[in-house]
Design a protein around this motif. Structure first.
Motif, PDB file in Angstrom:
ATOM      1  N   SER A  80       4.377   1.252   2.879  1.00 48.90           N
ATOM      2  CA  SER A  80       5.459   0.670   3.691  1.00 48.90           C
ATOM      3  C   SER A  80       5.767  -0.750   3.252  1.00 48.90           C
ATOM      4  O   SER A  80       6.937  -1.139   3.132  1.00 48.90           O
ATOM      5  CB  SER A  80       5.065   0.677   5.172  1.00 48.90           C
ATOM      6  OG  SER A  80       5.000   1.985   5.667  1.00 48.90           O
ATOM      7  N   ARG A  81       4.716  -1.529   3.012  1.00 45.78           N
ATOM      8  CA  ARG A  81       4.930  -2.913   2.577  1.00 45.78           C
ATOM      9  C   ARG A  81       5.547  -2.974   1.186  1.00 45.78           C
ATOM     10  O   ARG A  81       6.353  -3.861   0.888  1.00 45.78           O
ATOM     11  CB  ARG A  81       3.606  -3.686   2.638  1.00 45.78           C
ATOM     12  CG  ARG A  81       3.224  -4.068   4.069  1.00 45.78           C
ATOM     13  CD  ARG A  81       1.940  -4.863   4.158  1.00 45.78           C
ATOM     14  NE  ARG A  81       0.763  -3.991   4.148  1.00 45.78           N
ATOM     15  CZ  ARG A  81      -0.168  -4.010   3.214  1.00 45.78           C
ATOM     16  NH1 ARG A  81      -0.058  -4.815   2.188  1.00 45.78           N
ATOM     17  NH2 ARG A  81      -1.195  -3.210   3.291  1.00 45.78           N
ATOM     18  N   ALA A  82       5.168  -2.027   0.334  1.00 49.81           N
ATOM     19  CA  ALA A  82       5.756  -1.971  -1.012  1.00 49.81           C
ATOM     20  C   ALA A  82       7.240  -1.624  -0.938  1.00 49.81           C
ATOM     21  O   ALA A  82       8.070  -2.222  -1.640  1.00 49.81           O
ATOM     22  CB  ALA A  82       5.013  -0.946  -1.865  1.00 49.81           C
ATOM     23  N   LEU A  83       7.594  -0.679  -0.069  1.00 47.30           N
ATOM     24  CA  LEU A  83       9.004  -0.327   0.104  1.00 47.30           C
ATOM     25  C   LEU A  83       9.793  -1.503   0.672  1.00 47.30           C
ATOM     26  O   LEU A  83      10.919  -1.764   0.261  1.00 47.30           O
ATOM     27  CB  LEU A  83       9.134   0.887   1.027  1.00 47.30           C
ATOM     28  CG  LEU A  83       8.699   2.247   0.460  1.00 47.30           C
ATOM     29  CD1 LEU A  83       8.766   3.320   1.541  1.00 47.30           C
ATOM     30  CD2 LEU A  83       9.567   2.639  -0.731  1.00 47.30           C
ATOM     31  N   GLY A  84       9.181  -2.196   1.632  1.00 39.17           N
ATOM     32  CA  GLY A  84       9.837  -3.365   2.217  1.00 39.17           C
ATOM     33  C   GLY A  84      10.078  -4.464   1.197  1.00 39.17           C
ATOM     34  O   GLY A  84      11.056  -5.201   1.273  1.00 39.17           O
ATOM     35  N   ALA A  85       9.166  -4.567   0.212  1.00 41.94           N
ATOM     36  CA  ALA A  85       9.299  -5.573  -0.848  1.00 41.94           C
ATOM     37  C   ALA A  85      10.147  -5.061  -2.015  1.00 41.94           C
ATOM     38  O   ALA A  85      10.240  -5.726  -3.054  1.00 41.94           O
ATOM     39  CB  ALA A  85       7.923  -5.976  -1.346  1.00 41.94           C
ATOM     40  N   LYS A  86      10.738  -3.878  -1.856  1.00 40.63           N
ATOM     41  CA  LYS A  86      11.578  -3.247  -2.890  1.00 40.63           C
ATOM     42  C   LYS A  86      10.789  -2.923  -4.171  1.00 40.63           C
ATOM     43  O   LYS A  86      11.375  -2.813  -5.249  1.00 40.63           O
ATOM     44  CB  LYS A  86      12.780  -4.139  -3.255  1.00 40.63           C
ATOM     45  CG  LYS A  86      13.582  -4.643  -2.071  1.00 40.63           C
ATOM     46  CD  LYS A  86      14.175  -3.513  -1.244  1.00 40.63           C
ATOM     47  CE  LYS A  86      15.012  -4.053  -0.081  1.00 40.63           C
ATOM     48  NZ  LYS A  86      15.476  -2.985   0.827  1.00 40.63           N
ATOM     49  N   ARG A  88       9.336  -0.167  -5.659  1.00 40.22           N
ATOM     50  CA  ARG A  88       9.246   1.292  -5.599  1.00 40.22           C
ATOM     51  C   ARG A  88       8.172   1.844  -6.546  1.00 40.22           C
ATOM     52  O   ARG A  88       7.596   2.889  -6.270  1.00 40.22           O
ATOM     53  CB  ARG A  88      10.608   1.921  -5.919  1.00 40.22           C
ATOM     54  CG  ARG A  88      11.613   1.711  -4.800  1.00 40.22           C
ATOM     55  CD  ARG A  88      12.815   2.613  -4.936  1.00 40.22           C
ATOM     56  NE  ARG A  88      13.624   2.533  -3.735  1.00 40.22           N
ATOM     57  CZ  ARG A  88      13.429   3.271  -2.648  1.00 40.22           C
ATOM     58  NH1 ARG A  88      12.454   4.148  -2.625  1.00 40.22           N
ATOM     59  NH2 ARG A  88      14.202   3.136  -1.588  1.00 40.22           N
ATOM     60  N   GLU A  89       7.920   1.151  -7.636  1.00 41.55           N
ATOM     61  CA  GLU A  89       6.880   1.626  -8.557  1.00 41.55           C
ATOM     62  C   GLU A  89       5.509   1.584  -7.885  1.00 41.55           C
ATOM     63  O   GLU A  89       4.718   2.507  -8.020  1.00 41.55           O
ATOM     64  CB  GLU A  89       6.874   0.792  -9.838  1.00 41.55           C
ATOM     65  CG  GLU A  89       7.894   1.223 -10.863  1.00 41.55           C
ATOM     66  CD  GLU A  89       7.711   2.674 -11.299  1.00 41.55           C
ATOM     67  OE1 GLU A  89       6.650   3.002 -11.857  1.00 41.55           O
ATOM     68  OE2 GLU A  89       8.628   3.493 -11.059  1.00 41.55           O
ATOM     69  N   LYS A  90       5.222   0.503  -7.161  1.00 43.06           N
ATOM     70  CA  LYS A  90       3.951   0.423  -6.447  1.00 43.06           C
ATOM     71  C   LYS A  90       3.880   1.479  -5.352  1.00 43.06           C
ATOM     72  O   LYS A  90       2.835   2.102  -5.135  1.00 43.06           O
ATOM     73  CB  LYS A  90       3.746  -0.967  -5.830  1.00 43.06           C
ATOM     74  CG  LYS A  90       2.388  -1.084  -5.128  1.00 43.06           C
ATOM     75  CD  LYS A  90       2.138  -2.462  -4.549  1.00 43.06           C
ATOM     76  CE  LYS A  90       0.764  -2.493  -3.862  1.00 43.06           C
ATOM     77  NZ  LYS A  90       0.458  -3.818  -3.272  1.00 43.06           N
ATOM     78  N   ALA A  91       5.000   1.694  -4.664  1.00 45.98           N
ATOM     79  CA  ALA A  91       5.039   2.712  -3.610  1.00 45.98           C
ATOM     80  C   ALA A  91       4.728   4.096  -4.186  1.00 45.98           C
ATOM     81  O   ALA A  91       3.932   4.854  -3.617  1.00 45.98           O
ATOM     82  CB  ALA A  91       6.399   2.715  -2.921  1.00 45.98           C
ATOM     83  N   LYS A  92       5.325   4.411  -5.316  1.00 47.74           N
ATOM     84  CA  LYS A  92       5.103   5.722  -5.932  1.00 47.74           C
ATOM     85  C   LYS A  92       3.679   5.855  -6.472  1.00 47.74           C
ATOM     86  O   LYS A  92       3.048   6.914  -6.325  1.00 47.74           O
ATOM     87  CB  LYS A  92       6.117   5.945  -7.058  1.00 47.74           C
ATOM     88  CG  LYS A  92       7.552   6.115  -6.562  1.00 47.74           C
ATOM     89  CD  LYS A  92       8.531   6.258  -7.721  1.00 47.74           C
ATOM     90  CE  LYS A  92       9.960   6.407  -7.213  1.00 47.74           C
ATOM     91  NZ  LYS A  92      10.938   6.538  -8.313  1.00 47.74           N
ATOM     92  N   THR A  93       3.166   4.792  -7.067  1.00 48.37           N
ATOM     93  CA  THR A  93       1.782   4.819  -7.567  1.00 48.37           C
ATOM     94  C   THR A  93       0.801   4.971  -6.410  1.00 48.37           C
ATOM     95  O   THR A  93      -0.192   5.693  -6.511  1.00 48.37           O
ATOM     96  CB  THR A  93       1.473   3.529  -8.351  1.00 48.37           C
ATOM     97  OG1 THR A  93       2.403   3.398  -9.427  1.00 48.37           O
ATOM     98  CG2 THR A  93       0.059   3.558  -8.917  1.00 48.37           C
ATOM     99  N   THR A  94       1.094   4.286  -5.302  1.00 47.95           N
ATOM    100  CA  THR A  94       0.246   4.410  -4.108  1.00 47.95           C
ATOM    101  C   THR A  94       0.228   5.847  -3.607  1.00 47.95           C
ATOM    102  O   THR A  94      -0.843   6.406  -3.319  1.00 47.95           O
ATOM    103  CB  THR A  94       0.762   3.479  -2.991  1.00 47.95           C
ATOM    104  OG1 THR A  94       0.719   2.138  -3.440  1.00 47.95           O
ATOM    105  CG2 THR A  94      -0.099   3.616  -1.732  1.00 47.95           C
TER     106      THR A  94
END
Length: 451
Positions: A80-86, A88-94
């Motif tokens: 959620s925090r990665a998405l909020g920070a835009k 997306r690569e971290k969000a997908k890796t997570t």
């Protein structure tokens, strides 16, 4: 019912709580109805020993699958925090790391469950006449646990994406599938405990297929092969945030072990069946209070982060008031209708004779549990992990487990049932102390002028 993040800090608290609590309550309701009806079917069509067998096996499967829930909650926060920070690569890796963690750990525990099934069943309280039906139920269902774990993990990620309706559907599907297949396998085909396990296993798999469909066709997180690489900093962050959730489930598993052994020692197989009915009623009857608690968390968390402490304080007071009112009404229903409720589950005269009074005692302190639930949820929402963990574990870990070990030595089986309201009172006093202290110190400051 969808709201924006900004509305969490501006809209009327009562309206916000309704919007947040209703979807959560519906999801919990369907999950609890599924377990409730499943218990009724096995009790009426197979017998009270079947309820005892399910009571022994389900804590094992839920402990293993709760790895998925814990990884989902912890990773969902990172995502959620990665998405909020835009990012997306971290969000997908997570997300990819969550999938790998969940599948590997759940599969490892399943292998242990297969090779040490007898020892595991004995550990969780399968004794005497319970052993045979428990083993029959355990063998098929253990194979489906990785699918359940992936569903529980995926459900949290669906919520993190803001797709609450899809998350709700993911909880509804297994309920309908399980109920329909129970009728076919147990009632029509006469497959007994194996049929009950098969119905449950297929329902988990159908939930998994829906979650998979969502991430393939509806999710914003389109994964590539490069995302499926273990990323140690992300794994560390997920693990740290998952610890509170898994610790709670671990304590619940330890409580199940102690309860089942104590109940068998003092009351035999039918007392485990009694607790099987009570535990299902606890989940079902308290679903609106749990829904309010879930709805309260994002409201308190957002306003705490924005330092709108007046709104945080107001959300605590309103949530406790509504939850206490509902809990009191539920207790009145249990008090007067305990016997008719029990007869829905079984025709066993021993179980019918013992369960109503036990049910009343277990629910005796329910009017005050809102303070404990909302208080612990506040510290979670405020990011105070140590206090949140301590207060979340206080009822089962600090009070109920010791009381179940001590009181039956003096009061027999009655000591088990009376341990529940005593633990509720003690954990409420502890939580109330810390919550009042917090409200009189931290929550007196505000940026919006509201106290």
């Amino acid at each position: 019912m969808a709201i924006s993040a900004e509305e969490l800090g501006t809209e009327d608290i009562k309206k916000l709580l309704m919007k947040q609590a209703l979807p959560a309550s519906i999801g919990i309701l369907f999950m609890s109805v599924n377990i409730l009806i499943d218990t009724i079917f096995v009790g009426q069509w197979i017998g009270s020993l079947a309820i005892a067998a399910v009571t022994v096996v389900l804590p094992i499967t839920f402990l293993i699958s709760s790895l998925g829930m814990a990884i989902g909650v912890g990773g969902g926060s990172v995502l959620s925090r990665a998405l909020g920070a835009k990012d997306r690569e971290k969000a997908k890796t997570t997300f990819a790391n969550q999938i790998m963690m969940t599948f590997i750990l759940a599969s490892l525990f399943v292998l242990l469950g297969i090779f040490f099934s007898t020892e595991m069943l004995l550990l969780f309280g399968a004794k005497g006449a319970i052993i045979a039906p428990a083993a029959e139920f355990f063998s098929p269902i253990i194979l489906s646990v990785p699918f359940l774990a992936l569903c529980m993990m995926g459900n949290n990620i669906i919520r993190a994406e803001g797709k609450a309706k899809f998350a709700m559907v993911a909880m509804i599907i297994p309920a309908f599938v399980n109920i329909i297949l129970d009728i076919i396998f147990i009632k029509t085909m006469g497959l007994g405990m194996f049929g009950a396990a098969l119905a449950t296993s297929i329902s988990y798999f159908m939930c998994f297929l829906f979650v998979l469909w969502f991430f393939v066709y509806k999710s914003e997180l389109k994964l590539k092969a490069r995302h499926f690489k273990l990323h140690l900093p992300i794994l560390k962050e997920i693990t740290e945030l998952s610890f509170v959730t898994f610790s709670r489930q671990g304590v619940i598993a330890v409580l199940a072990i102690i309860l089942n052994h104590t109940l068998y020692s003092y009351g035999g197989e039918h007392s485990i069946a009694v607790y099987g009915i009570i535990s299902r009623m606890l989940m079902f009857a308290l679903f609106p209070i749990l829904g309010i608690t879930q709805g309260f968390i994002p409201i308190a968390g957002y306003n705490y982060g924005a330092q709108n402490f007046g709104r945080v304080k107001e959300s605590i007071q309103i949530s406790i008031k509504y939850a206490a009112l509902l809990a009191s009404l539920i207790f009145v229903v249990i008090l007067y209708y305990a016997t008719p409720i029990v007869t829905i589950f079984t025709t066993d005269p021993k179980v019918i004779a013992e369960t109503p009074n036990a049910l009343r005692w277990v629910f005796a302190a329910s009017p005050i549990i809102a303070i404990q639930l909302i208080g612990a949820a506040y510290f979670q929402a405020a990011g105070k992990a140590k206090k949140a963990l301590m207060l979340t574990l206080s009822k089962q870990g600090f009070f109920l487990i010791p009381l179940v070990l001590i009181l039956p030595n003096f009061f027999g089986i009655f000591g088990v049932w009376v341990a529940f309201p005593i633990a509720d009172v003690l954990s409420t006093i502890l939580t109330g102390y810390f919550l009042k202290k917090e409200m009189n110190t931290k929550l007196i400051k505000t940026t919006d002028g509201i106290l």
